[in-house]
Design a protein around this motif. Sequence first.
Motif, PDB file in Angstrom:
ATOM      1  N   SER A   4     -17.096 -15.589  17.426  1.00 64.63           N
ATOM      2  CA  SER A   4     -18.686 -16.537  17.362  1.00 64.63           C
ATOM      3  C   SER A   4     -20.134 -15.299  16.736  1.00 64.63           C
ATOM      4  O   SER A   4     -20.455 -15.654  16.306  1.00 64.63           O
ATOM      5  N   ASP A   5     -19.371 -13.681  16.864  1.00 63.17           N
ATOM      6  CA  ASP A   5     -20.416 -12.489  16.245  1.00 63.17           C
ATOM      7  C   ASP A   5     -19.558 -12.701  14.456  1.00 63.17           C
ATOM      8  O   ASP A   5     -20.742 -12.576  13.996  1.00 63.17           O
ATOM      9  N   VAL A  11     -23.511 -16.726   9.310  1.00 63.11           N
ATOM     10  CA  VAL A  11     -25.468 -17.531   9.107  1.00 63.11           C
ATOM     11  C   VAL A  11     -26.924 -16.884   9.487  1.00 63.11           C
ATOM     12  O   VAL A  11     -26.892 -16.939   8.625  1.00 63.11           O
ATOM     13  N   THR A  12     -26.315 -15.104   9.803  1.00 61.85           N
ATOM     14  CA  THR A  12     -27.505 -14.343   9.520  1.00 61.85           C
ATOM     15  C   THR A  12     -27.942 -14.699   7.738  1.00 61.85           C
ATOM     16  O   THR A  12     -28.880 -13.870   6.877  1.00 61.85           O
ATOM     17  N   LEU A 169      -9.079 -16.627  11.546  1.00 60.63           N
ATOM     18  CA  LEU A 169     -10.315 -17.307  11.107  1.00 60.63           C
ATOM     19  C   LEU A 169     -11.534 -16.138  10.474  1.00 60.63           C
ATOM     20  O   LEU A 169     -12.661 -16.305   9.752  1.00 60.63           O
ATOM     21  N   CYS A 170     -11.221 -14.888  11.208  1.00 63.42           N
ATOM     22  CA  CYS A 170     -12.464 -13.780  11.206  1.00 63.42           C
ATOM     23  C   CYS A 170     -12.753 -12.976   9.890  1.00 63.42           C
ATOM     24  O   CYS A 170     -13.188 -12.919   9.567  1.00 63.42           O
ATOM     25  N   ASP A 171     -11.096 -12.992   9.659  1.00 60.77           N
ATOM     26  CA  ASP A 171     -10.809 -12.671   8.625  1.00 60.77           C
ATOM     27  C   ASP A 171     -10.978 -13.445   7.123  1.00 60.77           C
ATOM     28  O   ASP A 171     -11.841 -13.193   6.577  1.00 60.77           O
ATOM     29  N   ASN A 174     -15.044 -13.218   7.054  1.00 63.95           N
ATOM     30  CA  ASN A 174     -15.591 -12.162   6.676  1.00 63.95           C
ATOM     31  C   ASN A 174     -16.012 -11.929   5.127  1.00 63.95           C
ATOM     32  O   ASN A 174     -16.945 -11.077   4.916  1.00 63.95           O
ATOM     33  N   GLN A 175     -14.806 -12.789   4.331  1.00 65.97           N
ATOM     34  CA  GLN A 175     -14.412 -12.232   3.191  1.00 65.97           C
ATOM     35  C   GLN A 175     -16.080 -13.497   2.645  1.00 65.97           C
ATOM     36  O   GLN A 175     -15.912 -13.399   1.038  1.00 65.97           O
ATOM     37  N   LEU A 176     -16.730 -14.480   3.405  1.00 65.71           N
ATOM     38  CA  LEU A 176     -17.701 -15.054   2.797  1.00 65.71           C
ATOM     39  C   LEU A 176     -19.096 -14.459   2.249  1.00 65.71           C
ATOM     40  O   LEU A 176     -19.061 -13.823   2.764  1.00 65.71           O
TER      41      LEU A 176
END
Length: 179
Positions: A4-5, A11-12, A169-171, A174-176
Amino acid sequence: MQISDTLENFVTKWRAYHNDPLPSMPFDPQWPSLCFDANDPQAGEILNWQPTKQTPVSDMFIRLGEALDTKIHPDIAEYFSCYWSDHLNARAPAGDLVLLQVWNEEDLERLRANFIGHAMVKAKQKQPLSLFFACTEPDDGMLTVRNDDGSIWLEYPGKKPVKQIADNLCDFINQLSPR
């Protein structure tokens, strides 16, 4: 870091990238969404939309796990339980992709049906369960979360996974960057 974070950070960035103007589409009263910020919208009216946090969170992934007789990996459940949104265009180091999202409750139920169909194909092929969350462009690959360990894989429909893309998924998110 939680999904979620991580997704909120993306999204921000996506909102900042698309802020002027926000994306828009015609309003369809048969396909409403909290993504629209409008009072009394009319059919066909062009409205701006943006990702909107889901509250309360649906129990769809509990029901999906019951239907498949397995516990669904928490990363994929959390990913699709964060926002109501149209799909989000993104760029990864390896190329362009579209992060799949759910527009409303009905769309979430369609996703559930698609996951069940995907799971049946995987079982028939004697492959580990994976659940898709993105499509690659322009080659129509799928990015999936492998249900047993949360790793991210590139797959093509009906074929064995091609290669591991990220450990989780977090990793990956984070690269997108938005596009």
